[in-house]
Structures are given as structure tokens and as C-alpha cells.
Design a protein around this motif. Structure first.
Motif, PDB file in Angstrom:
ATOM      1  N   GLN A   1      40.225  51.735  18.134  1.00  0.00           N
ATOM      2  CA  GLN A   1      39.521  51.051  17.035  1.00  0.00           C
ATOM      3  C   GLN A   1      39.315  49.589  17.419  1.00  0.00           C
ATOM      4  O   GLN A   1      38.346  49.270  18.084  1.00  0.00           O
ATOM      5  CB  GLN A   1      40.265  51.238  15.709  1.00  0.00           C
TER       6      GLN A   1
ATOM      7  N   CYS B   1      45.767  49.971  13.874  1.00  0.00           N
ATOM      8  CA  CYS B   1      44.488  50.401  13.288  1.00  0.00           C
ATOM      9  C   CYS B   1      44.392  51.906  13.042  1.00  0.00           C
ATOM     10  O   CYS B   1      43.839  52.332  12.046  1.00  0.00           O
ATOM     11  CB  CYS B   1      43.323  50.009  14.191  1.00  0.00           C
TER      12      CYS B   1
ATOM     13  N   TYR C   1      47.520  56.539  14.823  1.00  0.00           N
ATOM     14  CA  TYR C   1      48.019  57.213  16.032  1.00  0.00           C
ATOM     15  C   TYR C   1      47.464  58.613  16.275  1.00  0.00           C
ATOM     16  O   TYR C   1      47.607  59.144  17.381  1.00  0.00           O
ATOM     17  CB  TYR C   1      49.564  57.290  16.048  1.00  0.00           C
TER      18      TYR C   1
ATOM     19  N   GLY D   1      39.176  57.347  10.990  1.00  0.00           N
ATOM     20  CA  GLY D   1      40.047  56.308  11.539  1.00  0.00           C
ATOM     21  C   GLY D   1      40.475  55.311  10.487  1.00  0.00           C
ATOM     22  O   GLY D   1      41.632  54.870  10.457  1.00  0.00           O
ATOM     23  N   GLN D   2      39.553  54.926   9.597  1.00  0.00           N
ATOM     24  CA  GLN D   2      39.901  53.998   8.523  1.00  0.00           C
ATOM     25  C   GLN D   2      40.913  54.615   7.572  1.00  0.00           C
ATOM     26  O   GLN D   2      41.858  53.965   7.130  1.00  0.00           O
ATOM     27  CB  GLN D   2      38.646  53.586   7.751  1.00  0.00           C
TER      28      GLN D   2
ATOM     29  N   GLU E   1      43.045  57.178   8.141  1.00  0.00           N
ATOM     30  CA  GLU E   1      44.336  57.386   8.801  1.00  0.00           C
ATOM     31  C   GLU E   1      45.072  56.068   8.995  1.00  0.00           C
ATOM     32  O   GLU E   1      46.275  55.956   8.724  1.00  0.00           O
ATOM     33  CB  GLU E   1      44.119  58.052  10.170  1.00  0.00           C
ATOM     34  N   GLY E   2      44.335  55.070   9.475  1.00  0.00           N
ATOM     35  CA  GLY E   2      44.967  53.776   9.731  1.00  0.00           C
ATOM     36  C   GLY E   2      45.399  53.090   8.446  1.00  0.00           C
ATOM     37  O   GLY E   2      46.472  52.478   8.386  1.00  0.00           O
TER      38      GLY E   2
ATOM     39  N   THR F   1      48.443  54.857   7.011  1.00  0.00           N
ATOM     40  CA  THR F   1      49.624  54.549   7.822  1.00  0.00           C
ATOM     41  C   THR F   1      50.133  53.148   7.524  1.00  0.00           C
ATOM     42  O   THR F   1      51.344  52.915   7.419  1.00  0.00           O
ATOM     43  CB  THR F   1      49.282  54.694   9.322  1.00  0.00           C
ATOM     44  N   MET F   2      49.208  52.203   7.366  1.00  0.00           N
ATOM     45  CA  MET F   2      49.612  50.849   7.003  1.00  0.00           C
ATOM     46  C   MET F   2      50.300  50.841   5.634  1.00  0.00           C
ATOM     47  O   MET F   2      51.343  50.198   5.451  1.00  0.00           O
ATOM     48  CB  MET F   2      48.392  49.929   6.991  1.00  0.00           C
TER      49      MET F   2
ATOM     50  N   GLN G   1      54.191  49.711   4.700  1.00  0.00           N
ATOM     51  CA  GLN G   1      54.539  48.739   3.667  1.00  0.00           C
ATOM     52  C   GLN G   1      55.428  49.362   2.595  1.00  0.00           C
ATOM     53  O   GLN G   1      56.214  48.685   1.945  1.00  0.00           O
ATOM     54  CB  GLN G   1      53.265  48.178   3.038  1.00  0.00           C
TER      55      GLN G   1
ATOM     56  N   VAL H   1      56.745  47.584  11.953  1.00  0.00           N
ATOM     57  CA  VAL H   1      55.459  48.264  11.867  1.00  0.00           C
ATOM     58  C   VAL H   1      55.663  49.713  12.328  1.00  0.00           C
ATOM     59  O   VAL H   1      56.370  49.947  13.301  1.00  0.00           O
ATOM     60  CB  VAL H   1      54.433  47.565  12.789  1.00  0.00           C
ATOM     61  N   PRO H   2      55.059  50.686  11.644  1.00  0.00           N
ATOM     62  CA  PRO H   2      55.246  52.077  12.083  1.00  0.00           C
ATOM     63  C   PRO H   2      54.770  52.282  13.523  1.00  0.00           C
ATOM     64  O   PRO H   2      53.692  51.830  13.905  1.00  0.00           O
ATOM     65  CB  PRO H   2      54.371  52.882  11.116  1.00  0.00           C
ATOM     66  N   THR H   3      55.614  52.955  14.316  1.00  0.00           N
ATOM     67  CA  THR H   3      55.173  53.413  15.633  1.00  0.00           C
ATOM     68  C   THR H   3      54.692  54.850  15.490  1.00  0.00           C
ATOM     69  O   THR H   3      54.689  55.411  14.388  1.00  0.00           O
ATOM     70  CB  THR H   3      56.323  53.371  16.656  1.00  0.00           C
ATOM     71  N   ALA H   4      54.311  55.451  16.612  1.00  0.00           N
ATOM     72  CA  ALA H   4      53.831  56.836  16.562  1.00  0.00           C
ATOM     73  C   ALA H   4      54.904  57.789  16.058  1.00  0.00           C
ATOM     74  O   ALA H   4      54.596  58.882  15.582  1.00  0.00           O
ATOM     75  CB  ALA H   4      53.347  57.264  17.949  1.00  0.00           C
ATOM     76  N   VAL H   5      56.174  57.356  16.134  1.00  0.00           N
ATOM     77  CA  VAL H   5      57.264  58.225  15.648  1.00  0.00           C
ATOM     78  C   VAL H   5      57.326  58.214  14.122  1.00  0.00           C
ATOM     79  O   VAL H   5      57.451  59.261  13.490  1.00  0.00           O
ATOM     80  CB  VAL H   5      58.610  57.770  16.250  1.00  0.00           C
TER      81      VAL H   5
ATOM     82  N   ALA I   1      54.903  57.178  12.038  1.00  0.00           N
ATOM     83  CA  ALA I   1      53.623  57.490  11.404  1.00  0.00           C
ATOM     84  C   ALA I   1      53.451  59.005  11.316  1.00  0.00           C
ATOM     85  O   ALA I   1      53.489  59.690  12.337  1.00  0.00           O
ATOM     86  CB  ALA I   1      52.486  56.882  12.213  1.00  0.00           C
ATOM     87  N   PRO I   2      53.267  59.536  10.111  1.00  0.00           N
ATOM     88  CA  PRO I   2      53.050  60.980  10.010  1.00  0.00           C
ATOM     89  C   PRO I   2      51.610  61.319  10.361  1.00  0.00           C
ATOM     90  O   PRO I   2      50.750  60.445  10.413  1.00  0.00           O
ATOM     91  CB  PRO I   2      53.320  61.263   8.537  1.00  0.00           C
ATOM     92  N   GLU I   3      51.362  62.556  10.604  1.00  0.00           N
ATOM     93  CA  GLU I   3      49.984  63.022  10.747  1.00  0.00           C
ATOM     94  C   GLU I   3      49.329  62.909   9.367  1.00  0.00           C
ATOM     95  O   GLU I   3      49.842  63.457   8.394  1.00  0.00           O
ATOM     96  CB  GLU I   3      49.990  64.479  11.223  1.00  0.00           C
TER      97      GLU I   3
END
Lengths: 161, 767
Positions: free
Chosen positions: A101, A139, A142, B659-660, B662-663, B666-667, B671, B694-698, B700-702
Motif C-alpha cells: 500500500q 497499512c 498483512y 486493503g483499506q 483490512e488495514g 487491523t488498526m 487500538q 502496533v499489531p504484527t502479522a501474528v 493481526a487476524p485474518e
């Protein structure tokens, strides 16, 4: 003002020489000394992964290495992987699967993913997520990144670039 | 899924590869800190180490003695160091009525990290040494760190006119009478913490003087129109400053206010040399504006049938030390505070106050996020009190197109919340069993509304230039800053659809206050709506001319000409666009168009409680559903499934839309569960990224996205804004899931383990 160190190492397959101060990080050498701006500053703490490079094939945070530590070694950055005309297969996956992104984490993320696949740490989406946990993306959420790495990992080794 | 059938389009709606993604993934994109210039200086700031104090002495002489230092400056060096602006929205006779912005502190420092002196040097090391050498002596003053105490008598007054920064109030119906007769009343206070935007690219830029003597600032920003404010600081005319926004490494509202730009402009102007400034991550965390912490007292009442009868809302936002965009954020909070629900009796009292905490300003959601946590928590509690299913309760109260909110705002387009809630409910299915004896699982939902576009009395507009090239390619010029959401590539897709040029043959020039038509800021989820409509109009005008000329050449009616795949086609006959270009030139028909899109306008809000009217053009709506598992022994919350459903009107690029969502979700999850900026006696102690989770890939859920295309938005091809909406539902949805799992009520974010354990203990759950 002459630099204290005359530093030599291999960058993306080419021998480079550069003046540096001993307290400079590899990140600073790459960005300010050589102009290799595809390596990004994100935090300077080794937390975000934006400055990831491959050092002798191992992903490292270039903000945590001092200049003298890379003398004579091999450094690879994302710009060395491929070009817009001829992208590396993993780069192509990132573009096609929404792994990019704002793009600021992308160079480090691609190199982190590349190493994870090379180390065979991409057996499942969960394993990929753990493998990428040293690279923060703010962004995407993931999904596109994990899918990109999974798709690349599923390629036959001969097609992995 | 879609509400109405929409015509199939050629380019719009396709998952096209974003042109910027190719440049970014190969490391070619030149972000704000990625350009080099000969004789470039490095600039750095000396910041205050105290949160409130009087400057006794600032001496830059020792800094000037540091080898390599070229200049060291204080407020006295800046032509117009203090700029004042009126504060909108206040009731007569209250508050400071105008706000102060200063480049460098003078007389008083009001927050820890406030810039006091500016150093320019030949090298980064010399600049750092110069910053250290500046002598700063401050007499500390008592600090004000609690927004609930800002309006008390015995606290420091931080700005002339008092600590009330702004207020909005309105009342409809008879709240007190409605509360008396209600079947259920929920009276709770909800709290949201300060959070950081934590984009990967910190604030950075370069500046130089161009051949005409114009000061050029190339910086990571969401707003190129800041050139005007920079000109005021420098005391030069507006057209003597130019701002360029390269591709931005994340914005989320944090680059809507000025950051590095004034310092860059000042040093370039003063020294006539190029200069770069990059804020370290630690500076960014410490001193750049945060999301407003909020204390939100709600009394919400319903009748036995679950219909809302009263909402009595009191909001206090912590604006921190300077006003920045607080007054506008407060308006967004106030107008969104009732949620997407009908209610005849509403009383809203909203205030934002000064403290010595880090300033608060724009952050994705822009004040509508915090209130979503409060109003959805209230709906859940009401549902429990009445024994009604939480979604059923919401469905009995959803607003519909044509409804009038308590503010006087009429809902202009379809409200797809019934469809969105149904879609999420259907997707989630059965709740799984807990994975252990100390663990509990639960499910929660949350809905929200988020406006897109500025308020109507701002007279918002956006311009775009579209021109055909002689070889049949297309060029777009537009001032939009692209902050990573695909702003530029979506505009390419719109132009490609209309003019019939293949997207690969379009080049878009963006983000330049001098050379590209202005579009206004990339904020308020407005760029697709505003700039998309501007590009659409310019492209349509160009396409009309091309069809007309092609019709003459092909000797057919203009209606018979279709523009697609790089040619103008009428049946079997086709004219390549390069030939159409030549035919236009031969006939003196323009091959370029400049168009301006004007948003709907309306009367300005008047500072009286009985003012009613339209505030914003339209809203976007969403529903999220989440399943969580909470460990009652450790307090850890794990997300098992997450579904986010949004009405985007029409997806211009489905990949960018996804993308918007999901992102953003996740944000919002970060928070809700992990992120917080911590203040101790008004000192921001969250100064390392290692301490800001900040969430990492671990973590962050799908995110399972459901994109609804209602065809009802005000944007191009009936799209709606989608940048901000997904960030708000996560916190209330997770709170609802936690309540479903444990019976405990969570009224403050983040739901960190220690808070979860304390809340469970208070409710007698777990150990």
C-alpha cells in the motif's frame, strides 16, 4: 572533513567503497553514504523491520549494525532483487496480491519474506505470520503480504529467482 | 453482493495492479527523505524537556560555536512565529475563540517535546551536537494533565481566553421527560486513550530555493495547500512557497497538520541552501499530535419494544497543548455521537479542552471513532437490559435515507445497515467451543457511520487536469497527495474508463501546490469522492470532444462512437486515439480539460444551540462482527474470527478497497487491544516503538471482508469514501464479544491483559 573509516563491502553484487564514521549504522552508510535509499529508516530501534537488508544472506536490521561490522561482507537490498521491468517472483506476488500500500515497509518485508522461504519457515499461514513478525506494516492488515509469501513459497525452487 | 444492479464497466471495478506498487516493491519510489542535493544542510530541533514552563533563557550562541553548525534560531528569528486562527463552533462568550500556532516556543512551553530552537548544520552529527549545545533554562509551571479538570477554577490557564478550546451543543425533543418513561436506561462513561498513528515513514522532507526564488518544500504530507501557512510564517506572499508531496509512507491523519515543513521552509529561506529534516521515531512518538483521548458520558434509553427514546451525551476530549484541528474533530464527534440510530430526544454537549499533554489532532476516524465505542457499547448494554438480541435492537433503530438527525442533517443516500448486519451474521455461523477450561468465547457486533468529505460550509472543491498526448497516451495532473491507499491509481482507473486509454498508457502527476491543480487535503475520506469526481468530469469533457471529432472523421453520429482500448470505435470503423488527437488539433478542438468538482454547500453552523442544518455531504456505513476467546487467568484476548462488511457504493479498485478495510480494521484492533500513549504528569513516556505495540502479522487476524456495492454514494460511479470507516467498529465489537463471553462490561480501551483481569475481577469472573 575526512571520514575515519574507508569501508569496503559488496552491495547487490557490486563492490563498493565508502567513507564512514565508526558510530554510523549500516543504515546510515547505505542511505547517506551510498545513496541506497530503498533501505528505509522506520524506528532506529530494530523494532519495525523497515531497514531490513540481507547480510551474507541473513535478514538483519541495518539500524542495529555499526559500519565496521559490514567490512568485506555481502549486503543485499530490495533494489538488487529485481527491477520494474524484471521483478523478482516474490516482488511480483506482492504487487499482484495487494501486499503493497504505502510501500514504506515493503523493501524490508520482501527481504524478510525471502529469508523466511529460504529457511523453510513458511509451511502454513501461521508460520509465515510468525516468520514476518519482525516487520511491521501499518497499512495492509498483512493478508496480502502473507498470501504473497505463501504463493512464492509454493513455487518450485527453480522458479523462485 | 449489491443492492442495485450496476452497469458493467471496462476498467472501473477491476483488480488492476497499482502502478505505484511496482515502483515501491522494487525500491524505486523516492519518498520524502530519499532525494539528495548538493550542499544540503541538515536541520534538527531542540525540544522542551518540561511539559509546562516559562522560558527564562534560550541561548543559541554555544550551538553556533559547534563545528559544522551554519545557523541556530529561536522564535525571535522567525518573521511571523505566531499565527492565530478563529476557532469555529463555540457558543457565544465561551472559550478562547481563537487558536495559536507557533513554529518555535516563545515565552512559554506548553508540552513536553515542544520545539524551542532550530539548528541547521553541514552534517547530521553537527546538527545533533548543535541541538545539544543550545542552552535552555525553563522555570517550571504547574502542569494540567487531566482534561476533566481543565475547566476548574484552580488550574493553570494555558491559553488566553481559557482552557475551553471549542464546544458544540444541540438538543432536540425533551430528553428529561423521555428518560422518566423509558423501559430501560443505561448510564455509563466510556473512555478512549491517546494513540499514535505509527506510520512506518516518520515525518521528513527537504526544501530548497528554486530558480525563481520560490521556496520549495518536498515533504511527507497529506496537504500541499500548507504552502499558504508556510508563506505566512515566512512573511512572503502565498505564491512564493511551493509544497510537493511525494508518495507518502502512511498518513492516517498524522500528516494533516504541519510537521517538518515550517522548519524546512525557514532554513531554506534563511540560508538559501537546500536542507533536510527527518524526525526520529522517538521524536515522532514523543511530540507529534495523537488521537484525542475522550471521556464520553452517555445516558441512553429505550422503550419496551427496544426503540430508542433518549440519548443524553456529554463528551470531553483532551485537545492537549495546542488547538491544531481539535475544533473540527469535536464537530465530527458531536455530529456522529448518536450513531446511525433514530432518536427523537437527543441532548449533546461536546467540549474539547486544553491540557499540557501532547497535542491531539486528526487521526483516521477524526473524532467519529471514539464515539462509536461509546454509542455501540450503549446499544449492547440496552439490548442486555431489555433481553433483546443486540443486532435486533439495532435494526429497530437504524436511520434510513431521508431521516433527519438531531443536528438537522438529512441522510441523503441509502443506509445499508440492514443488509450489512445480515451479511455479517450469516458469515459468522456457529460460535466455536473454548480451547481450555479457563477460557471463554464470545461474539460481538458493532455498526458505525462515518462522514466522507468536508463540512458543507467550507465550500469544498477539487480540480483535475486531463490531457491526451499526440501518441494516444494520457496525462493527469492533480494535486492529490497519495498516502498509500491507492489515491493516484484509482484516478488512473477512472480516467481509463472514460477516455478509453489503457491504464498502462496513463501517467499521473500528483501532489504539487504550484504545478498540479489543487484538490484539497487527503483527509476526511474525501479524495476518491472529490478528486475522483473532478477527474471524472475532466475525462468526460475530453471524451465528449474526442467522440465528436471521431464522429466527423468516421462520418457517424457522436452517440455511435465508443472510446475503448486506445481507439474511438463506431461499429467496424475505428480511429486510434493518436489519430483522434491529430483530428482535434486540425479542427481546433481542445485535447485537454481542467475541471473542478464542487461539493454541496450550505449555510455555516451558527454558534447557538438551536442551529440546525446540513453539516456534511454524506456518510458511509459498516458492520463488523468478531469472535474472541479470553483467557480468564491471563487476561489475554485472542481474536478467533473477524468479519468486516462495508457499503462502498462502488469499488473502483476492489483490491484497494479491500486493503483499506483490512488495514483499517487491523488498526482499530490494535487500538482496542494493545496501543496506548502513556502520560505521566503530562510527560509523554511512550518514546520508543518497542513500547508502542502496533499489531504484527501474528496479532493481526485474518479480516474477512464483505464489500457491498449499493450504487448509492456521491463519489464517481456512486462510490463512497472507505479510508476511515473501518477503524471504528473494532473496539466496540470486541467489547461486545468480551461481554458475551464473560458478562463483564468493558468501558475503556485498550483491553490490555491487566485491565481485562481487573474488569473480570470487578465482575466476579475468573479467579
Amino acid at each position: 572533513m575526512a571520514a575515519e573509516l574507508e569501508l569496503g563491502f559488496e552491495l547487490n553484487g557490486t563492490a563498493v567503497r565508502c567513507g564512514a564514521e565508526p558510530h554510523w549504522t549500516l543504515l546510515r552508510v547505505l542511505r547517506d553514504g551510498i545513496g541506497q535509499t530503498d533501505v528505509k529508516y522506520g524506528c532506529g530501534e530494530g523494532v519495525c523491520g523497515a531497514c531490513t537488508v540481507l547480510l551474507d544472506g541473513t535478514a538483519v536490521s541495518s539500524c542495529l549494525l555499526f559500519a565496521p561490522q559490514v567490512a568485506g561482507r555481502r549486503v543485499e537490498t530490495v533494489a538488487g532483487l529485481g527491477s520494474p521491468e524484471e521483478m523478482h517472483p516474490l516482488q511480483r506476488e506482492f504487487v499482484e496480491r495487494g501486499g503493497v500500500q504505502c510501500g514504506f515497509c515493503t523493501p524490508g518485508m520482501v527481504l524478510g519474506g525471502l529469508e523466511a522461504v529460504a529457511l523453510d519457515l513458511c509451511g502454513s499461514p501461521e508460520e509465515i505470520r510468525h516468520s514476518l513478525s519482525g516487520n511491521i506494516c501499518r497499512c495492509t492488515g498483512y493478508r496480502g503480504i502473507v498470501e504473497s509469501v505463501a504463493a512464492y513459497a509454493s513455487l518450485p525452487p527453480t522458479d523462485r529467482g | 453482493m449489491s443492492v442495485v444492479e450496476q452497469p458493467a464497466l471496462r476498467v472501473v471495478g477491476r483488480e488492476l495492479v497499482r502502478h505505484d506498487a511496482v515502483e515501491k516493491v522494487t525500491g524505486r519510489t523516492r519518498y520524502a527523505a530519499d532525494v539528495e542535493q548538493p550542499r544540503r544542510l541538515h536541520a534538527a530541533l531542540r525540544r522542551s524537556d518540561v511539559a509546562h514552563g516559562r522560558l527564562r533563557r534560550v541561548d543559541v550562541t554555544p550551538a553556533l560555536a559547534v563545528p559544522g553548525v551554519v545557523g541556530a534560531y529561536t522564535a525571535a528569528d522567525v518573521p511571523n512565529n505566531v499565527l492565530w486562527a478563529p476557532v469555529p463552533g463555540q457558543l457565544p462568550g465561551t472559550g478562547a475563540e481563537r487558536s495559536r500556532a507557533n513554529m518555535l516556543a516563545e515565552d512559554v512551553v506548553r508540552f513536553d517535546g515542544e520545539p524551542i530552537a532550530l539548528v541547521a548544520a553541514e552534517t547530521e552529527d553537527a546538527a545533533a551536537a548543535g541541538v545539544e549545545a543550545v542552552v535552555v533554562e525553563i522555570d517550571p509551571l504547574p502542569v494540567l494533565d487531566d482534561p476533566l479538570r481543565s475547566l476548574d477554577e484552580d488550574v493553570p490557564v494555558l491559553h488566553e481566553g481559557g482552557n475551553l478550546l471549542a464546544s458544540w451543543e444541540f438538543e432536540e425533543g425533551d430528553v428529561d421527560a423521555a428518560l422518566v418513561g423509558a423501559a430501560a436506561v443505561v448510564d455509563r462513561t466510556h473512555r478512549c486513550q491517546a494513540v499514535d498513528h505509527a506510520y512506518l515513514e516518520t515525518e521528513a522532507g527537504t526544501a530548497w530555493i528554486d530558480a525563481d526564488g520560490v521556496v520549495v518544500v518536498r515533504a511527507s504530507t497529506q496537504v500541499v495547500e500548507h504552502h499558504r501557512t508556510l508563506a505566512r510564517f515566512l512573511g512572503v506572499e502565498d505564491n512564493r512557497v511551493r509544497v510537493i508531496a511525494p508518495y507518502v509512507g502512511g498518513g492516517f491523519g498524522g500528516k494533516e497538520d504541519l510537521t517538518v515543513e515550517p522548519y524546512l521552509a525557514f532554513v531554506a529561506h534563511r540560508t538559501r541552501r537546500p536542507v533536510r529534516m527527518t524526525w526520529s521515531r522517538q521524536e515522532s512518538l514523543r511530540a507529534r499530535a495523537k488521537r484525542h483521548p475522550a471521556v464520553m458520558h452517555y445516558v441512553t434509553a429505550a422503550d419496551a419494544g427496544g426503540r430508542l427514546v433518549a440519548q443524553d451525551i456529554d463528551l470531553v476530549l483532551d485537545g492537549g497543548a495546542y488547538a491544531q484541528l481539535s475544533a473540527a474533530v469535536l464537530l465530527w464527534s458531536a455530529m456522529s455521537s448518536m450513531g446511525p440510530y433514530r432518536c427523537a430526544n437527543v441532548r449533546v454537549r461536546a467540549r474539547v479542552v486544553y491540557t499540557n499533554n501532547t497535542p491531539s489532532s486528526a487521526m483516521r476516524g477524526f473524532g467519529a471513532q471514539q464515539v462509536a465505542f461509546a454509542y455501540e457499547n450503549q446499544m449492547d448494554a440496552l439490548a442486555a437490559a431489555l433481553g433483546i438480541d443486540p443486532l435486533a435492537l439495532r435494526r429497530r433503530n437504524f436511520i434510513e435515507a431521508g431521516d433527519t438527525l438531531a443536528t438537522g442533517q438529512v441522510i441523503p443516500t441509502h443506509v445499508a445497515l440492514p443488509e450489512l448486519t445480515a451479511a455479517v451474521e450469516e458469515r459468522l455461523g456457529e460460535l466455536p467451543q473454548p480451547s481450555g477450561p479457563a477460557r471463554k468465547v464470545g461474539r460481538g457486533y458493532a455498526c458505525n457511520l462515518q462522514s466522507y468529505g468536508f463540512n458543507v460550509w467550507m465550500g469544498d472543491w477539487s480540480s483535475a487536469w486531463v490531457g491526451l498526448e499526440a501518441d494516444g497516451g494520457l496525462t493527469i495532473r492533480i494535486g492529490v497527495p497519495d498516502i498509500g491507499a491507492g489515491q493516484a491509481s484509482s484516478l488512473v482507473q477512472i480516467a481509463a474508463e472514460v477516455v478509453g486509454v489503457e491504464p498502462e498508457r496513463i501517467v499521473i502527476h500528483i501532489g504539487d501546490s504550484t504545478l498540479t491543480p489543487l484538490t484539497g487535503r487527503t483527509s476526511s475520506s474525501r479524495q476518491l469522492y472529490m478528486s475522483g469526481n473532478a477527474v471524472l468530469e475532466a475525462a468526460e469533457r475530453l471524451a465528449d470532444d474526442l467522440r465528436g471529432v471521431a464522429a466527423m472523421v468516421l462520418e457517424v453520429d457522436a452517440d455511435a462512437v465508443e472510446l475503448a482500448a486506445g481507439e474511438a470505435r463506431a461499429g467496424e470503423d475505428a480511429l486510434p486515439l493518436a489519430a483522434a488527437y491529430a483530428a482535434c488539433i486540425a479542427r481546433s478542438v481542445p485535447v485537454q480539460q481542467l475541471a473542478t468538482f464542487h461539493a454541496p454547500t450550505g449555510p455555516r453552523w451558527e454558534a447557538r444551540p438551536d442551529w440546525r442544518g446540513r453539516i456534511v455531504p454524506d456518510f458511509a456505513y459498516s458492520c463488523h462482527g468478531v469472535e474472541v476467546e479470553v483467557d480468564t487467568e491471563t487476561g489475554r484476548v485472542q481474536i478467533l474470527r473477524y468479519v468486516a462488511a462495508h457499503d462502498v457504493g462502488r469499488a473502483i479498485n476492489p483490491q484497494s478497497v479491500r486493503g483499506q478495510i483490512e488495514g483499517g480494521a487491523t488498526m482499530g484492533i490494535g487500538q482496542a487491544l494493545y496501543e496506548r500513549v502513556v502520560f505521566e504528569d503530562a510527560r509523554n513516556v511512550t518514546r520508543k516503538l518497542a513500547n508502542y505495540l502496533v499489531p504484527t502479522a501474528v496479532e493481526a487476524p485474518e479480516i474477512e471482508t464483505i464489500v457491498l456495492e449499493s450504487g448509492e454514494g456521491l463519489g464517481p460511479f456512486h462510490s463512497r469514501g472507505v479510508g476511515e470507516p473501518p477503524v471504528s467498529p473494532p473496539a466496540p465489537a470486541i467489547a461486545a464479544a468480551l461481554r458475551d463471553a464473560t458478562g463483564a462490561t468493558f468501558t475503556a480501551t485498550p483491553f490490555a491483559p491487566e485491565r481485562v483481569l481487573a474488569t473480570l475481577a470487578a465482575h466476579g469472573v475468573g479467579r
